[in-house]
Design an enzyme around this catalytic site. Sequence first.
Site, mmCIF file in Angstrom:
data_model
loop_
_atom_site.group_PDB
_atom_site.id
_atom_site.type_symbol
_atom_site.label_atom_id
_atom_site.label_comp_id
_atom_site.label_asym_id
_atom_site.label_seq_id
_atom_site.Cartn_x
_atom_site.Cartn_y
_atom_site.Cartn_z
ATOM 1 N N THR A 96 0.844 -1.191 0.000
ATOM 2 C CA THR A 96 0.000 0.000 0.000
ATOM 3 C C THR A 96 0.885 1.248 0.000
ATOM 4 O O THR A 96 1.949 1.260 0.633
ATOM 5 C CB THR A 96 -1.024 -0.003 1.153
ATOM 6 O OG1 THR A 96 -1.802 1.199 1.083
ATOM 7 C CG2 THR A 96 -0.376 -0.119 2.517
ATOM 8 N N GLU A 97 0.453 2.260 -0.749
ATOM 9 C CA GLU A 97 1.269 3.451 -0.988
ATOM 10 C C GLU A 97 1.764 4.094 0.303
ATOM 11 O O GLU A 97 2.827 4.704 0.338
ATOM 12 C CB GLU A 97 0.456 4.518 -1.758
ATOM 13 C CG GLU A 97 0.077 4.139 -3.157
ATOM 14 C CD GLU A 97 -1.308 3.525 -3.243
ATOM 15 O OE1 GLU A 97 -1.581 2.541 -2.508
ATOM 16 O OE2 GLU A 97 -2.109 4.024 -4.042
#
Lengths: 226, 226, 235, 235
Positions: free
Chosen positions: B53-54
């Site tokens: 996830t970013e």
Amino acid sequence: MSIDTKVKKLTRQQMAWRAAQDIADGSYVNLGIGLPELVARCVPPGRHVTYHTENGLLGFGERPPAGEEDPDLVNAGKKPVTLLPGAALFHHSDSFAMIRGGHLDLSILGAFQVAQNGDLANWQAGEDAVPAVGGAMDLVSGVKQVFVLTEHTTRDGKPKLVDACSYALTGAGVVSRVFTDLAVVDIRDGHFVVLEIVDGLDLAGLQAVTGAPLHTDGTPGVLQAP
Amino acid sequence: MSIDTKVKKLTRQQMAWRAAQDIADGSYVNLGIGLPELVARCVPPGRHVTYHTENGLLGFGERPPAGEEDPDLVNAGKKPVTLLPGAALFHHSDSFAMIRGGHLDLSILGAFQVAQNGDLANWQAGEDAVPAVGGAMDLVSGVKQVFVLTEHTTRDGKPKLVDACSYALTGAGVVSRVFTDLAVVDIRDGHFVVLEIVDGLDLAGLQAVTGAPLHTDGTPGVLQAP
Amino acid sequence: MRKPVYDLAGAVADIPDGATIMIGGFGGAGAPVELVHALIDQGARELTVVNNNAGNGAVGLAALIRERRVRKMICSFPRSADSSVFQELYAEGALQLELVPQGTLAERIRAGGAGIPAFFTRTSVGTPLAKGKEEREFDGQRYVMERWLKADYALVKARRADAYGNLLYNMTARNFAPLMCMAAATTIVQASEIVEPGGIDPEAVVTPGIFVNRLVEVRAPAQEERLVAEGVRYP
Amino acid sequence: MRKPVYDLAGAVADIPDGATIMIGGFGGAGAPVELVHALIDQGARELTVVNNNAGNGAVGLAALIRERRVRKMICSFPRSADSSVFQELYAEGALQLELVPQGTLAERIRAGGAGIPAFFTRTSVGTPLAKGKEEREFDGQRYVMERWLKADYALVKARRADAYGNLLYNMTARNFAPLMCMAAATTIVQASEIVEPGGIDPEAVVTPGIFVNRLVEVRAPAQEERLVAEGVRYP
């Protein structure tokens, strides 16, 4: 050109001591390999200085006692050091982000030549040797203030403070102060400005072993060290 | 254009399931916010997929039981997640180094429009809304493979698979495969190539709700999902 | 060196009108709510704020925006379920927006901290966000040039600080904070605890203290999402 | 995912002649001596090697150079008390040298791993090492443009790996290794121990496993400085 034996040249220890007096309390400092490494021991009591080494460590201390060295815990000169409380380890890119990003207050480096415009040559003496630059170019172009700590002349008596560097540059216009065994010299607006001279030497005598015109800003003080 | 009610459109869950079948064992995958988030639960047993996830986390799992959520442990959609054994946390620059540097194998994203040349528009629908891009542009230009997971048409029946995007692009020529509620469509050499169609719909019927010519490479299979 | 420890008001007292301020956090995770509220109390105006988002509900960054202290937002995602404050002021033209892809935003901040004035990235090539940016081809690929981003101040939230400013974060609350600490002239940290040097494993330090200028201890910091869920409004 | 665990020979078996190989370490700290010796045994030639230095004594990288497997060194500091092997081959013209300032070397490797094809730095401006490089002014300062550096393989040494390839290092043996793991197509790690997932605190991971491709357990790795001091020669 040789210097009169009455001249009270500083020893290497004394040179390091003198440079150490000009490190401000609270500074983050990178000391070059060799003579500059001696500076750390000479910082006046009460000043807290944090040392940075290119190979990814902030907040290190002296060499550990014999037998306790860890070859994985070294400074940029590959000498064993210790972790002080509050130290931090990081990788090379973060280490040079500190340097390049202007986060270090001071770097003290050796020199082959320093020019009156602040140019520094300290990585390649002549064409023959294998060139090796290390982190010197990063330090001089990134650290807020660069001091040079070096003998005033080469072993065969040639000036190291020159009008223009003949050796390959490490950085252009980067040095602000030079500590030698004979004098403390600022670099201001393209000129050498003498702040202190050792006992037994006058400005003319210092000029005789310097490769560019010396200026003053008031009478130079006496350069002395315990 | 409306679709016959005999057509066995996939539900959102089924769409997610179908996309999940095409995730290779051992992949590092980033799932976009919304529908793509459903994909994680549908990966076939025996395949190990690591989710990125970013906001700085690799190796996360499902939402924790109610009451155990930590608002400091969330995915890019700001939904609570859990740490799986072997997870790693890192800052945003390292997270996008993974994305931009081509280290992720796959990203599955939603879309407003996908063009036959692989152009993707999924961040700005029209001029009125406040523009918000998040990490979508980084994902499509950095991740090795980009799948799109979206309904085949908009709510009012307009094609989302188009000859050229009319909305602002997220990236040019970045999509390689599209999973919709009606079909699985590859993008090859500037063309849509139909791989699978749901039961009850033929190529002509699919073409009627698609904004660019459909090609085939052999007879399309049947798109079905449990 | 030991970093000065302030109370909340003291830590932000000198922030002038017109300052550029980076604020850590991804949504509520890592949002330094108490520091932002202290900044609201302090009154500085015409701020440029760098954050991934544009605030939620009626607290923290959203409250700073609502109080019309922000002239410009630099962010990647100003839209969310609870971001009506930003949307209203943006619609009425009271607020400028520089929209930056999230990874480009992170890298521009890192570049600011690392002394890299510009770099190239594929992100945004061929999109409206590449407009006005220099394009260049390397090895047959197109890239855009992006400039560094620096700030006068950074406000970040940490889990633990030692007296020298070394920091640890909590989970994904880390996000932009380590980068912002590097890129700001003055970094102000609110930490849930401040320990003596030695209280953080040197191998595990996330932000080395050299990037930190001021510490504030906030022992039980508010979590933005909870304040929003409870409908809290500040001030 | 679980990363394949090899023995030393198997880990380097497919490295072809002409490969570009990044080797971790700063002097001996972090030098993956066993992997380099396995590479010598394997026989690949015409290598381009990226390392901060150019080997010491008659082991590790120095031995690889002495065996004439290296066509080109990319490094910042090929000179040391024990680097005579490099110096001799360089003097006879058997070896090319690309000398890169240390911070620029680190940043070029990071850029390779982070998808940044080029960036600007002040380092080397006005010096012979800026020759042939594009110069550009930003905000009144001169900078040179530097290109990313990538490799086919990276050989690095870690203190602990988990089965997914997450890594911890020992002290300053970390140095270039985390960057090289990012910049190589295939990263090969020798770790003193390989533990199950969960054996490394997620908050303390230095290299996330996504950057690692192959693991080798080398329980009591040789320390290069000690081999040099003892006069060991390999093979």
